[in-house]
Design a protein around this motif. Structure first.
Motif, PDB file in Angstrom:
ATOM      1  N   VAL A  39       0.907  -1.170   0.003  1.00 13.74           N
ATOM      2  CA  VAL A  39       0.141   0.113  -0.116  1.00 13.74           C
ATOM      3  C   VAL A  39       0.822   1.257   0.113  1.00 13.74           C
ATOM      4  O   VAL A  39       0.532   2.081  -0.892  1.00 13.74           O
ATOM      5  CB  VAL A  39      -1.037   0.056   1.254  1.00 13.74           C
ATOM      6  N   PRO A  40       1.819   1.309   0.838  1.00 12.89           N
ATOM      7  CA  PRO A  40       2.760   2.592   0.668  1.00 12.89           C
ATOM      8  C   PRO A  40       3.242   2.739  -0.473  1.00 12.89           C
ATOM      9  O   PRO A  40       3.491   4.118  -1.021  1.00 12.89           O
ATOM     10  CB  PRO A  40       3.808   2.290   1.868  1.00 12.89           C
ATOM     11  N   THR A  41       3.912   1.626  -1.310  1.00 11.26           N
ATOM     12  CA  THR A  41       4.440   1.943  -2.456  1.00 11.26           C
ATOM     13  C   THR A  41       3.216   2.496  -3.504  1.00 11.26           C
ATOM     14  O   THR A  41       3.514   3.435  -4.360  1.00 11.26           O
ATOM     15  CB  THR A  41       5.022   0.490  -3.146  1.00 11.26           C
ATOM     16  N   ILE A  42       2.207   1.882  -3.757  1.00 13.06           N
ATOM     17  CA  ILE A  42       1.100   2.302  -4.382  1.00 13.06           C
ATOM     18  C   ILE A  42       0.563   3.703  -4.186  1.00 13.06           C
ATOM     19  O   ILE A  42       0.343   4.575  -5.180  1.00 13.06           O
ATOM     20  CB  ILE A  42      -0.104   1.310  -4.361  1.00 13.06           C
ATOM     21  N   VAL A  43       0.533   4.181  -2.931  1.00 16.18           N
ATOM     22  CA  VAL A  43      -0.013   5.477  -2.478  1.00 16.18           C
ATOM     23  C   VAL A  43       1.300   6.571  -3.087  1.00 16.18           C
ATOM     24  O   VAL A  43       1.126   7.518  -3.692  1.00 16.18           O
ATOM     25  CB  VAL A  43      -0.034   5.521  -1.139  1.00 16.18           C
ATOM     26  N   ALA A  44       2.620   6.134  -2.894  1.00 18.17           N
ATOM     27  CA  ALA A  44       3.605   6.966  -3.488  1.00 18.17           C
ATOM     28  C   ALA A  44       3.482   7.048  -4.694  1.00 18.17           C
ATOM     29  O   ALA A  44       3.853   8.316  -5.304  1.00 18.17           O
ATOM     30  CB  ALA A  44       4.915   6.447  -2.632  1.00 18.17           C
ATOM     31  N   VAL A  45       3.458   5.996  -5.512  1.00 17.21           N
ATOM     32  CA  VAL A  45       3.338   6.248  -6.783  1.00 17.21           C
ATOM     33  C   VAL A  45       2.214   7.130  -7.347  1.00 17.21           C
ATOM     34  O   VAL A  45       2.535   7.601  -8.380  1.00 17.21           O
ATOM     35  CB  VAL A  45       3.443   4.909  -7.713  1.00 17.21           C
ATOM     36  N   ALA A  46       1.040   6.873  -6.828  1.00 18.68           N
ATOM     37  CA  ALA A  46      -0.235   7.622  -7.105  1.00 18.68           C
ATOM     38  C   ALA A  46       0.141   9.075  -6.821  1.00 18.68           C
ATOM     39  O   ALA A  46      -0.172  10.076  -7.707  1.00 18.68           O
ATOM     40  CB  ALA A  46      -1.366   7.148  -6.463  1.00 18.68           C
ATOM     41  N   VAL A  47       0.615   9.460  -5.572  1.00 21.04           N
ATOM     42  CA  VAL A  47       0.924  10.974  -5.290  1.00 21.04           C
ATOM     43  C   VAL A  47       1.867  11.479  -6.457  1.00 21.04           C
ATOM     44  O   VAL A  47       1.812  12.643  -6.724  1.00 21.04           O
ATOM     45  CB  VAL A  47       1.244  10.871  -3.955  1.00 21.04           C
ATOM     46  N   LEU A  48       3.035  10.730  -6.592  1.00 21.07           N
ATOM     47  CA  LEU A  48       4.063  11.103  -7.459  1.00 21.07           C
ATOM     48  C   LEU A  48       3.493  11.382  -9.191  1.00 21.07           C
ATOM     49  O   LEU A  48       3.648  12.483  -9.427  1.00 21.07           O
ATOM     50  CB  LEU A  48       5.145  10.216  -7.827  1.00 21.07           C
ATOM     51  N   LEU A  49       2.672  10.497  -9.406  1.00 19.44           N
ATOM     52  CA  LEU A  49       2.003  10.650 -10.964  1.00 19.44           C
ATOM     53  C   LEU A  49       1.126  11.911 -10.698  1.00 19.44           C
ATOM     54  O   LEU A  49       0.919  12.695 -11.799  1.00 19.44           O
ATOM     55  CB  LEU A  49       1.500   9.395 -11.561  1.00 19.44           C
ATOM     56  N   GLY A  50       0.227  11.745  -9.708  1.00 18.19           N
ATOM     57  CA  GLY A  50      -0.830  12.992  -9.632  1.00 18.19           C
ATOM     58  C   GLY A  50      -0.141  14.334  -9.528  1.00 18.19           C
ATOM     59  O   GLY A  50      -0.619  15.223 -10.268  1.00 18.19           O
ATOM     60  N   GLY A  51       0.914  14.357  -8.684  1.00 20.54           N
ATOM     61  CA  GLY A  51       1.497  15.793  -8.787  1.00 20.54           C
ATOM     62  C   GLY A  51       2.378  16.156  -9.695  1.00 20.54           C
ATOM     63  O   GLY A  51       2.285  17.317 -10.246  1.00 20.54           O
ATOM     64  N   ALA A  67       7.112  16.096 -20.218  1.00 22.44           N
ATOM     65  CA  ALA A  67       6.155  15.451 -20.773  1.00 22.44           C
ATOM     66  C   ALA A  67       4.947  14.965 -19.506  1.00 22.44           C
ATOM     67  O   ALA A  67       5.631  14.587 -18.701  1.00 22.44           O
ATOM     68  CB  ALA A  67       6.154  14.498 -21.600  1.00 22.44           C
ATOM     69  N   ALA A  68       3.948  15.084 -19.588  1.00 23.49           N
ATOM     70  CA  ALA A  68       2.858  14.907 -18.653  1.00 23.49           C
ATOM     71  C   ALA A  68       2.590  13.316 -18.528  1.00 23.49           C
ATOM     72  O   ALA A  68       2.951  12.782 -19.867  1.00 23.49           O
ATOM     73  CB  ALA A  68       1.511  15.449 -18.533  1.00 23.49           C
ATOM     74  N   PRO A  69       2.337  12.621 -17.657  1.00 30.19           N
ATOM     75  CA  PRO A  69       2.056  11.188 -17.592  1.00 30.19           C
ATOM     76  C   PRO A  69       1.129  10.864 -18.631  1.00 30.19           C
ATOM     77  O   PRO A  69       1.106   9.898 -19.446  1.00 30.19           O
ATOM     78  CB  PRO A  69       1.693  10.830 -16.008  1.00 30.19           C
ATOM     79  N   THR A  70       0.034  11.444 -18.980  1.00 26.86           N
ATOM     80  CA  THR A  70      -0.933  11.270 -19.836  1.00 26.86           C
ATOM     81  C   THR A  70      -0.413  11.569 -21.593  1.00 26.86           C
ATOM     82  O   THR A  70      -0.648  10.487 -22.104  1.00 26.86           O
ATOM     83  CB  THR A  70      -2.042  12.364 -19.801  1.00 26.86           C
ATOM     84  N   ASP A  71       0.536  12.243 -21.578  1.00 29.55           N
ATOM     85  CA  ASP A  71       1.335  12.471 -22.660  1.00 29.55           C
ATOM     86  C   ASP A  71       1.977  11.398 -22.992  1.00 29.55           C
ATOM     87  O   ASP A  71       2.115  10.838 -24.258  1.00 29.55           O
ATOM     88  CB  ASP A  71       1.960  13.811 -22.627  1.00 29.55           C
ATOM     89  N   ILE A  72       2.773  10.882 -22.087  1.00 28.29           N
ATOM     90  CA  ILE A  72       3.686   9.731 -22.252  1.00 28.29           C
ATOM     91  C   ILE A  72       2.720   8.467 -22.642  1.00 28.29           C
ATOM     92  O   ILE A  72       3.174   7.504 -23.280  1.00 28.29           O
ATOM     93  CB  ILE A  72       4.398   9.495 -20.816  1.00 28.29           C
ATOM     94  N   ILE A  73       1.641   8.323 -21.822  1.00 30.00           N
ATOM     95  CA  ILE A  73       0.768   7.153 -22.305  1.00 30.00           C
ATOM     96  C   ILE A  73       0.408   7.247 -23.562  1.00 30.00           C
ATOM     97  O   ILE A  73       0.445   6.095 -24.263  1.00 30.00           O
ATOM     98  CB  ILE A  73      -0.390   6.971 -21.187  1.00 30.00           C
ATOM     99  N   ARG A  74      -0.048   8.357 -24.005  1.00 26.13           N
ATOM    100  CA  ARG A  74      -0.553   8.406 -25.472  1.00 26.13           C
ATOM    101  C   ARG A  74       0.542   8.181 -26.221  1.00 26.13           C
ATOM    102  O   ARG A  74       0.563   7.523 -27.174  1.00 26.13           O
ATOM    103  CB  ARG A  74      -1.184  10.127 -25.683  1.00 26.13           C
TER     104      ARG A  74
END
Length: 288
Positions: A39-51, A67-74
């Motif tokens: 859980v701490p890893t998942i939360v840390a990754v989510a916070v990092l990507l969201g920020g 590049a934003a994460p959404t741009d990278i995914i695209r």
């Protein structure tokens, strides 16, 4: 038939209660504990990507810089035809080089452990070889192997060999002597004791070196390709850099990271299958 520890009654079907006995409930509890540790890893990754996404979007950062994460995914989705083919080449080079590095590293480590003369003669040379920068070695491999895949496999194996060899010799040297004494007393040969007893005891430490090698093989292969190859992630990265396409550079980086994570998961799974959970080897009397 199992007995409930509290009620002292038999439990039908041989299943155990939730009071700590082995059974389906124990498996669920173990799975729950493993999930809680993640859980701490998942939360840390989510916070990092969201920020990261918020910073680029709300701050109107130029996509040519970050590049934003959404741009990278695209970018990954839009170029997967070529990106996937490049990843397959680098994945093959890295995986084969990794297997050679592990096999040769264990053999070299065993040799260093068994022969002090060999250790005194070759260990410093092996350590010195690891200090050579890849950029100075790659041109030689290009001369010897050309731009083809075998050269990248050799480079990956050479640079991945050292951690496995070092951890192998350290693990074997740290095996308590009584393991060998017991095996030899029971009539085992020294060779059998080495391969079936000492290596088994040192296996956890050897896996430490294997994980270090696994963490770098795809990056090493990609760098070797970048310096000279016909195909692979290194060439793909070079094309993305030449076109000044930041999302494509990040896309290639993400794919390399995911490949590395997948290899590390395979290494951890193989360790668990071959050696069992690490907790099984803890001393049951350690807390007494």
């Amino acid at each position: 038939m199992a007995i409930d520890r509290i009620s002292r009654r038999p439990v039908a079907g041989g299943h155990h209660s939730t009071t700590g006995l082995p059974g389906p409930y124990a498996a669920l509890r173990r799975a729950g504990r493993r999930l809680r540790r993640r859980v701490p890893t998942i939360v840390a990754v989510a916070v990092l990507l969201g920020g990261w996404q918020a910073w680029v979007t709300l701050g109107h950062v130029d996509p040519a810089i970050i590049a934003a994460p959404t741009d990278i995914i695209r970018a990954i989705a839009g170029t997967w035809g070529t990106l996937g083919a490049a990843a397959a080449v680098t994945g093959f080079e890295g995986t084969v080089g990794f297997l050679f590095a592990v096999a040769l590293g264990v053999l070299v480590g065993v040799g260093l452990h068994c022969s002090k003369v060999f250790e005194a003669a070759c260990y410093p040379l092996l350590a010195a070889a690891q200090t050579l920068p890849l950029i100075s070695i790659a041109p030689l491999f290009l001369i010897w192997f050309g731009f083809e895949i075998p050269g990248k496999i050799v480079i990956t194996a050479v640079f991945g060999l050292f951690p496995v060899a070092v951890q192998t010799v350290r693990g074997l040297d740290a095996v308590p002597r009584y393991f060998s004494d017991v095996a030899l007393t029971c009539g085992a040969s020294r060779a059998w004791t080495l391969w079936h007893v000492k290596l088994r005891v040192a296996a956890r430490q050897i896996y430490g070196g294997v994980r270090v090698t696994a963490a770098y093989v795809f990056a090493t292969a990609s760098t070797a390709e970048y310096l000279g190859a016909r195909q692979g992630m290194g060439i793909w990265l070079q094309a993305a850099y030449n076109s000044f396409s930041t999302p494509l550079v990040f896309a290639a980086t993400v794919v390399i990271v995911l490949m590395t994570c997948a290899l590390l998961l395979v290494v951890n799974l193989s360790e668990r299958l071959l050696l069992g959970p690490a907790a099984d080897e803890e001393d049951p009397d350690a807390d007494q």
